[in-house]
Design an enzyme around this catalytic site. Structure first.
Site, short mmCIF file in Angstrom:
data_model
loop_
_atom_site.label_atom_id
_atom_site.label_comp_id
_atom_site.label_asym_id
_atom_site.label_seq_id
_atom_site.Cartn_x
_atom_site.Cartn_y
_atom_site.Cartn_z
N TYR A 1 -40.49 -42.60 -35.60
CA TYR A 1 -40.60 -43.20 -34.27
C TYR A 1 -40.27 -44.69 -34.30
O TYR A 1 -39.42 -45.17 -33.55
CB TYR A 1 -42.01 -42.98 -33.74
N ASN B 1 -49.59 -49.63 -25.50
CA ASN B 1 -50.33 -48.40 -25.11
C ASN B 1 -50.56 -48.32 -23.62
O ASN B 1 -51.15 -49.22 -23.03
CB ASN B 1 -51.70 -48.38 -25.80
N THR C 1 -57.93 -52.52 -33.48
CA THR C 1 -57.88 -52.86 -32.05
C THR C 1 -56.61 -52.35 -31.40
O THR C 1 -55.58 -52.17 -32.04
CB THR C 1 -57.94 -54.39 -31.84
P1 NAD Z 1 -43.26 -38.44 -22.88
O1 NAD Z 1 -43.18 -37.65 -24.13
O2 NAD Z 1 -44.28 -38.06 -21.86
O3 NAD Z 1 -41.84 -38.48 -22.17
C1 NAD Z 1 -40.63 -38.44 -22.87
C2 NAD Z 1 -39.69 -37.53 -22.11
O4 NAD Z 1 -38.43 -37.50 -22.79
C3 NAD Z 1 -40.20 -36.08 -22.05
O5 NAD Z 1 -40.14 -35.60 -20.72
C4 NAD Z 1 -39.26 -35.33 -22.98
O6 NAD Z 1 -39.12 -33.97 -22.62
C5 NAD Z 1 -37.99 -36.14 -22.82
N1 NAD Z 1 -37.06 -35.99 -23.96
C6 NAD Z 1 -37.33 -36.10 -25.28
N2 NAD Z 1 -36.22 -35.86 -26.00
C7 NAD Z 1 -35.22 -35.61 -25.12
C8 NAD Z 1 -33.84 -35.28 -25.26
N3 NAD Z 1 -33.26 -35.16 -26.46
N4 NAD Z 1 -33.12 -35.06 -24.13
C9 NAD Z 1 -33.70 -35.16 -22.89
N5 NAD Z 1 -35.00 -35.48 -22.72
C10 NAD Z 1 -35.75 -35.70 -23.81
O7 NAD Z 1 -43.47 -39.96 -23.33
P2 NAD Z 1 -43.86 -41.22 -22.44
O8 NAD Z 1 -45.23 -41.62 -22.81
O9 NAD Z 1 -43.52 -40.99 -21.03
O10 NAD Z 1 -42.85 -42.31 -23.06
C11 NAD Z 1 -41.61 -42.59 -22.47
C12 NAD Z 1 -40.95 -43.76 -23.16
O11 NAD Z 1 -41.82 -44.89 -23.14
C13 NAD Z 1 -40.61 -43.49 -24.64
O12 NAD Z 1 -39.34 -44.04 -24.90
C14 NAD Z 1 -41.67 -44.26 -25.39
O13 NAD Z 1 -41.15 -44.76 -26.61
C15 NAD Z 1 -41.99 -45.39 -24.45
N6 NAD Z 1 -43.38 -45.85 -24.64
C16 NAD Z 1 -44.46 -45.14 -24.18
C17 NAD Z 1 -45.75 -45.61 -24.43
C18 NAD Z 1 -46.98 -44.90 -23.94
O14 NAD Z 1 -48.09 -45.41 -24.15
N7 NAD Z 1 -46.87 -43.75 -23.30
C19 NAD Z 1 -45.92 -46.79 -25.14
C20 NAD Z 1 -44.81 -47.45 -25.62
C21 NAD Z 1 -43.55 -46.99 -25.35
#
Ligand code: NAD
Length: 329
Positions: free
Chosen positions: A149, A178, A214
């Site tokens: 990741y 987060n 934390t």
């Molecule tokens: P999530 O897993 O809920 O959403 C990711 C989406 O991408 C899913 O719907 C999944 O089906 C889709 N996906 C994955 N691989 C794919 C592919 N090859 N083709 C098409 N679709 C694909 O995750 P999230 O929490 O919504 O995170 C979204 C973004 O935000 C990510 O890039 C993540 O790195 C970033 N992010 C999230 C958080 C958090 O706390 N949730 C924190 C930091 C960064």
């Protein structure tokens, strides 16, 4: 975003679906979600057809993307996001972060669209600088269990920057810390839904190590506001989006217990390898450039998260769909 045609890669995920909804509420001409539903769900998009300007396409973005007509913005939200998801899908995580991001960039280049990359605080790894400013380059183990990741997201930032320098793509990079709220999955391995699920089942809270590590937790609507502001800005440097209120995991467990009530206690388990000791964003840049800061308190955010999980778990009988059947960690 009024009148704009917008593509959201990963639109069926936790953040992506909230973003699609917000863009439609803001008057976008059309929002197109492209998702392979690997960690997302059609359920997250169930309310969106009411806008009449929404399309959901099932497609794996590691294969080339073809969209007819103009596109003004491409938001790349596609990647498994929790440590558990990305450890279960290590190759998929690396492929979507590399090939998937590049296909999104090619789409933005061909359409002359703004490309926003949802990056992450995980690019800082186990940070040696605290709090984390955007200038900090991070401390990442390139072969450890979290590397699929962390390195995928670091490569993503490098690729986005290369497309900006080489092809003049208008790029934005959000380093999201987060985030929590409705539409997370109880079983995804993030600590907030883990504790919420354990509280709802009347189980003890699973805490790794001594719980003194934390984190800082930002409510989803605040992060979505930051993403929209960043897309509308002309800032090409990475921008941290997160809540600077830092707390230990033990303090989070206590906050969850206070909001829910109940008598869950803490169950300590060994600390996983490469677990970051501390995380807190320095959001000076977001304040200066985007006039942004989070305003939803942890207590308010936890209340609406509990309300949502209670609603979805009460209207569905197959408990495994919401992860209620098994302890997530
Ligand atoms: P999530 O897993 O809920 O959403 C990711 C989406 O991408 C899913 O719907 C999944 O089906 C889709 N996906 C994955 N691989 C794919 C592919 N090859 N083709 C098409 N679709 C694909 O995750 P999230 O929490 O919504 O995170 C979204 C973004 O935000 C990510 O890039 C993540 O790195 C970033 N992010 C999230 C958080 C958090 O706390 N949730 C924190 C930091 C960064």
């Amino acid at each position: 975003m009024t009148g704009k045609r917008i593509v959201v890669l990963g639109g069926a995920g936790f953040l992506g679906s909230h973003l699609c909804e917000r863009l439609l509420e803001d008057g976008a001409a059309e929002v197109i979600s492209i998702d392979n539903f690997s960690t997302g769900s059609e359920r997250n998009l169930a309310e969106l057809p009411r806008f009449g300007r929404f399309q959901s396409l099932r497609h794996d973005i590691t294969a080339p993307l073809h969209i007819r007509g103009p596109v003004d913005y491409v938001f790349n939200m596609a990647s498994p996001a929790s440590p558990l998801d990305s450890m279960q899908l290590p190759i998929e995580t690396l492929r979507v972060g590399s090939l998937g991001t590049e296909n999104g960039l090619l789409l933005a280049r061909d359409k002359d669209a703004v490309f926003l990359q949802a990056s992450t605080s995980e690019i800082y790894g186990n940070p040696l600088v605290h709090p984390q400013r955007e200038e900090y380059w991070g401390n990442v183990n390139p072969t450890g269990p979290r590397s699929c990741y962390e390195e995928a997201r670091r490569y993503g930032e490098a690729l986005v920057s290369a497309y900006r320098r080489t092809h003049g793509v208008q790029t934005r990079i959000a380093r999201i810390f987060n985030t929590y709220g409705p539409r997370m999955r109880l079983e995804d391995g993030h600590v907030v839904p883990t504790f919420v699920g354990q509280a709802l089942r009347g189980e003890d809270f699973t805490v790794f190590g001594d719980g003194s590590q934390t984190r800082s937790f930002c409510y989803v609507s605040d992060v979505i506001e930051g993403l929209v502001r960043l897309a509308l800005s002309d800032c090409t440097e990475p921008v941290n989006l997160g809540n600077p209120r830092e707390m230990t995991i033990l303090q989070l467990a206590e906050a969850v217990r206070q909001v829910h009530g109940g008598s869950s206690r803490v169950l300590f388990q060994p600390l996983p390898r490469d677990e970051p000791r501390q995380r807190r964003p320095d959001i000076t840049r977001a304040r200066m450039v985007l006039d942004w800061e989070p305003y939803v308190s942890l207590e308010e955010g936890l209340l609406s998260t509990f309300a949502w999980f209670r609603k979805v778990t009460s209207r569905r009988t197959p408990r495994h769909e919401d992860g209620l059947a098994s302890a997530p960690l």
